[in-house]
Each structure stands twice: as C-alpha cells, then as structure tokens.
Design an enzyme around this catalytic site. Structure first.
Site, mmCIF file in Angstrom:
data_model
loop_
_atom_site.group_PDB
_atom_site.id
_atom_site.type_symbol
_atom_site.label_atom_id
_atom_site.label_comp_id
_atom_site.label_asym_id
_atom_site.label_seq_id
_atom_site.Cartn_x
_atom_site.Cartn_y
_atom_site.Cartn_z
ATOM 1 N N CYS A 145 0.812 -1.236 0.000
ATOM 2 C CA CYS A 145 0.000 0.000 0.000
ATOM 3 C C CYS A 145 0.838 1.276 0.000
ATOM 4 O O CYS A 145 0.517 2.225 -0.718
ATOM 5 C CB CYS A 145 -0.926 0.042 1.204
ATOM 6 S SG CYS A 145 -1.607 -1.544 1.633
ATOM 7 N N HIS A 177 7.942 1.689 8.733
ATOM 8 C CA HIS A 177 8.207 0.477 9.528
ATOM 9 C C HIS A 177 8.342 0.827 11.000
ATOM 10 O O HIS A 177 7.773 0.173 11.881
ATOM 11 C CB HIS A 177 9.552 -0.159 9.113
ATOM 12 C CG HIS A 177 9.578 -0.714 7.720
ATOM 13 N ND1 HIS A 177 10.715 -0.738 6.956
ATOM 14 C CD2 HIS A 177 8.625 -1.283 6.968
ATOM 15 C CE1 HIS A 177 10.449 -1.298 5.785
ATOM 16 N NE2 HIS A 177 9.185 -1.633 5.776
ATOM 17 N N PHE A 197 -16.885 22.824 0.504
ATOM 18 C CA PHE A 197 -16.299 23.154 -0.795
ATOM 19 C C PHE A 197 -17.444 23.496 -1.734
ATOM 20 O O PHE A 197 -18.573 23.046 -1.527
ATOM 21 C CB PHE A 197 -15.500 21.946 -1.324
ATOM 22 C CG PHE A 197 -14.412 22.334 -2.268
ATOM 23 C CD1 PHE A 197 -13.222 22.852 -1.792
ATOM 24 C CD2 PHE A 197 -14.581 22.210 -3.642
ATOM 25 C CE1 PHE A 197 -12.217 23.236 -2.671
ATOM 26 C CE2 PHE A 197 -13.572 22.582 -4.520
ATOM 27 C CZ PHE A 197 -12.399 23.100 -4.038
#
Ligand code: COM
Length: 521
Positions: free
Chosen positions: A87, A137, A499
C-alpha cells in the site's frame, strides 16, 4: 531463542526503531527481535503468525479485550507488506502520477517547469521509497510496542510444531489459538519469458529495480494493480501499453464513469489492448527482456521494451502452512474460513489476504478483529460485502453501491445527479469544480472530473455514487456507511459542505431536495 535481541522494558523511539529495522534489513541479520513480557505467566490466548494489517489489528483487539497475544513475523517490522511492498509504495506512486499529470497539463505555464517530451526517473522514485520505508516500519513498531503494548518476536523464522505450538530457534511458544495472517504474493504468470530480467511485479519492482526503464513499458493485466502501476509509469513520460486478456477495469461497473476514467487515461497517453490472446516475452542473450509479442484479433504485434510489469492478481502464502496443518484451501491457495474466520481446524483461524479477495486493507484489519473477538469469547461474524472501493488512475476513482445500470435493473424510478451535466459540450465544461481541481476547471475544463449519484426516486434513498477526481476517498468511507443505513437525498441536502462542489453531492441534493418528484440533474 538465546541469541534474540530482547527489547522488553526498554523505550524504543521511532528513530531508534528506524535504525534497528534498517540495520536488520541491510545486514540480512536473522537475529530475532523479541518483545515478550517476562513478568506475565499467562498462557497466550493466541499466536498471530504474521503481523501485517490483519495480524496487528487482530492482536491489538485481543489485547484490548484482555487477552495475551504474541505476534511472530519474519520481517523486522510490523505492518506486513503494507509499509514494505504494497500500500505505501502504491500510494506514493499514485501521488506521483497525480502530481505529474498536473505538471504535464500545465507544463511550461504558470510556475510549472517544462516537462514536454521529458521522462522522469522511475528508479529515483523507487529508491526514494526503498530508502524511506523504514520510517513507516518504525512507526508500526513504535505504535505496537509503546502504545498498544503488543508482545512480538520479529525478524524470526518459525516452524509449526502443532496447532498450539510454534517454534522459533530453540524456543517454543504455546497458545490456545493460532491465527494465520501470512498474506499473499503476486501470482506468477504462466507466460513464456515471465522470469526474464526486466519482468517485475509490485513486490520485485520495489526490491529489485536497478536500472532506468527505457521509454516503452508493457503492463500485463487489466485489474487494479495493472492500471494503478500503469498510470504511474505513463505519468513518468513513458509509452505505456496495458495488455489484458479480457476487459480493463471491469470493477468500475458504472458505464459512464468507467468510460470517463478510460477516456482521461487515454488522453494522458495510456494505450489499452483488451481481449489479447497468447502473449510471450522475449529476452536477449543475457536473459533481459527485449520485446513482448501479443496475439490480437487483428494479428500478432511485437513491442520492443526493457520493462514488463505483471499485474495479474495474488496467490496465498499458504503452501507450507496448509500442508503442515492439513487445512482446506481453495483457488490460488486461499485458506477456507467460515464467517468467524475459523479454518477447517478447531482453534486455528485465518485472516487477511491469506483468505482471498478482496485484497484490501479494511478487509484484512476487520478479519483480524473478527478472529480476535471470537477467540476472546464474543461471537463475531464478518464477510466483506457492500464496501466502498477505489482505484488510482492518474486520478482517484471512488465508488460505492450500485451502478446506474445495476440500479435500473432493480428499481423502476431511478434518478441521476451528475457533474458535468448532460450538455452539448460534453466534458468541456468546468464541472465538477471539486477539491484540487480548480486549475483544471479554469484551464482544462474537460479534465475537471466526473461525479454521479444514483437515487431511488420513490424512496429517495441513495443507491450508488461514483467519483473521479481527488479528495473523495475519505468521504466515501463514511458515505458508504450512511448509504447502508438508508441515506436519502434529503439527508444529504441537510449536510454542511466545505467546498463549492463537494465530492459527496450535497449541493446538488439540496437544489433538488424540496421537490417531491425531483428530476434528474
Ligand atoms: C499499515 C499497516 S502500513 S497496519 O494495517 O496498520 O498494520
């Protein structure tokens, strides 16, 4: 495990973890990193084999419910393939594709550098990831150890003695339950030449790329990873030919939305070859890719290339484990589980990519949690269904629920709201003026995206939504949940948009909501 690095009781900052993980990865040192509480004499409720999304979330949940768990993973970090090969790099490459599309669209104008006819380095971006991934990590290890209090043995090869006993080095760990969370890996292609140098998949790309691909890339496959990586390669300025045995992007079910996504990809230069028959990859005298032959309905074509990307789906990391434990498996080695995540053996669970598609983060994490609840005595069921989905092209494409075509088959009074509206100029109008589309809106209106909401005109309930642009992924997560609970056009009309043209159709719904017999828009 006498030679393990024992980290229990020491505070490990993110920076310290980064150094430890980098050192373990670089040196290939197989010394396990053990974080085991010597003062807790309870038997483990579960051992999680694999500390990726499924294992880590399952273990955290077990512990939250008061259980004692141990994660064992062969990598020196938690989080599994996500921060290492899956990912995180995928999102990095997709961000680069979006950024590069912007740069190329406005090349030489405003403040944009001139990128016309220029390739940017793929190797540099891959190296950027390879050098930077110890950051994610380290965050995983820090969060798991310092914040979640998880016990683990990382950087450790293990063997299964029996379903309750796992061996690491000379040490044996026992638990009431075993949870298999060993993930999946890219399918090996049965295509002649698939093992030549210069043929990559999502894993080997980030591990092995050591040259700058030339200006033509062949991507084999028509699903998510083929398209997502293909768009990235194309955005770097290379001719990119996607070759699929069937259709490309069949997962975008709404015909108009899929057509817009494909049109915009083609306008960026992507080439698609669907219904391709036999393919073969040819190598040179040093076994390096030099061309690909593809059988098409109009004959064989040959494409010269030094880089082929295989995006053909995944197979389970189950070979040994299924055999040792005698577990039932299905297609591509995926371990069969029931809705409680139990395998064919009592007290052995399987979660995440190991159990098959969808190979998505949310599914892995939720399966981990489901197993954890059952282990801890709660009755929990999970099956991924009716979930929102997305795909990165140069844009983000998000969808949920039914396509217009699916809705019309099931409902008699389907209403559509979409931007741009049907109009004689087609896409050449600056709508939707969505999030991060304002430059496109002003200067390249046809590129300003596509939004479509599908509504049952009788009950006023939302049936489906499709969005091509940016900034909708987050919202679609919440929107899907509301849609499953029966969200109506009137509920959407009552929301507060941040928005002009929000990604979730609030303003369109408000313009129509007062009308009991509202029309398409
Ligand atoms: C994210 C990995 S990179 S996990 O799902 O948080 O474990």
């Amino acid at each position: 495990m006498t030679t393990a690095i024992d980290v229990w009781g020491d505070y490990f900052s993110i920076a310290k973890w980064q150094a430890v993980v980098a050192e373990a990865l670089e040196s290939g040192d197989s010394k396990p990193i053990a974080n085991i509480n010597p003062n807790d004499s309870r038997e483990f409720d579960a051992i999680f084999l694999g500390g990726g999304a499924a294992g880590r979330f399952g273990a955290a949940y077990c512990r939250a419910l008061g259980g004692r768990v141990l994660i064992i993973d062969r990598w020196p970090f938690l989080g599994g393939s996500c921060p290492h090969q899956a990912c995180v790099p995928h999102h990095l490459f997709s961000d680069c594709a979006a950024q590069l599309m912007l740069e190329r669209t406005f090349s030489g104008k405003l403040w944009f550098q001139n990128l016309n006819d220029k390739m940017v380095s793929i190797k540099n971006i891959v190296e950027l990831f390879r050098n930077g991934r110890t950051g994610p990590h380290a965050v995983m290890n820090y969060q798991s150890k310092e914040q979640l209090g998880l016990e683990f043995v990382l950087n450790a090869e293990f063997s299964i003695v029996d379903p309750q006993t796992i061996q690491v080095g000379e040490c044996q760990f026992q638990a009431k339950n075993l949870v298999l969370a060993l993930g999946a890996k890219p399918l090996v292609a049965e295509i002649p030449g698939a093992r030549l140098k210069g043929v990559f998949n999502s894993q080997t790309l980030v591990e092995n790329l050591d040259y700058e691909p030339a200006n033509t890339i062949v991507v084999i496959g028509g699903g998510k990873s083929a398209i997502e990586y293909g768009c990235f390669f194309n955005a770097t300025g290379r001719r990119t030919l996607v070759v699929a045995r069937h259709q490309v992007m069949p997962m975008i079910k709404d015909v108009e939305s899929r057509a817009y996504a494909i049109l915009m990809m083609e306008e960026q230069g992507m080439e698609f070859l669907e219904n391709a028959g036999f393919m073969a990859i040819q190598g040179d005298s040093q076994d390096k890719v030099k061309s690909v032959s593809i059988k098409t309905p109009s004959g064989i074509i040959n494409v010269d290339t030094d880089f082929v990307f295989l995006g053909l789906g995944e197979q389970a990391n189950s070979e040994q484990i299924a055999q040792i434990l005698g577990l039932e498996t299905g297609e591509k080695g995926f371990i069969k589980v029931n809705r409680h995540m139990q395998t064919s053996l009592p007290n052995v669970y399987a979660v995440g990519d190991l159990t098959g598609p969808p190979m998505e983060m949310f599914k892995a994490r939720k399966e981990g949690v489901c197993a954890a609840k059952n282990i801890m005595g709660q009755v929990s069921e999970y099956k991924a269904a009716d979930y929102p989905d997305f795909m990165h092209t140069h844009y983000e494409v998000c969808w949920l629920g039914l396509s217009e075509e699916e809705a019309r088959k099931r409902y008699g009074n389907v209403k559509i709201m979409k931007l741009p509206p049907d109009n004689p100029n087609g896409f050449d109008v600056g709508l939707p003026a969505g999030d991060r589309m304002m430059l496109y809106l002003m200067a390249k209106p046809r590129m300003s995206g596509f939004q479509k909401l599908i509504i049952d005109g009788d009950t006023r309930k939302i049936l489906g939504a499709f969005h091509i642009g940016y900034g909708a992924k987050d919202g679609f997560q919440y929107l899907n949940s509301l849609v499953k609970k029966g969200l109506t056009i009137d509920d959407l009309a009552d929301m507060d948009e941040l928005f002009i043209s929000p990604s979730y159709f609030i303003q369109l719904c408000r313009l129509r909501a007062g009308d009991p017999h509202f029309k398409n828009m």
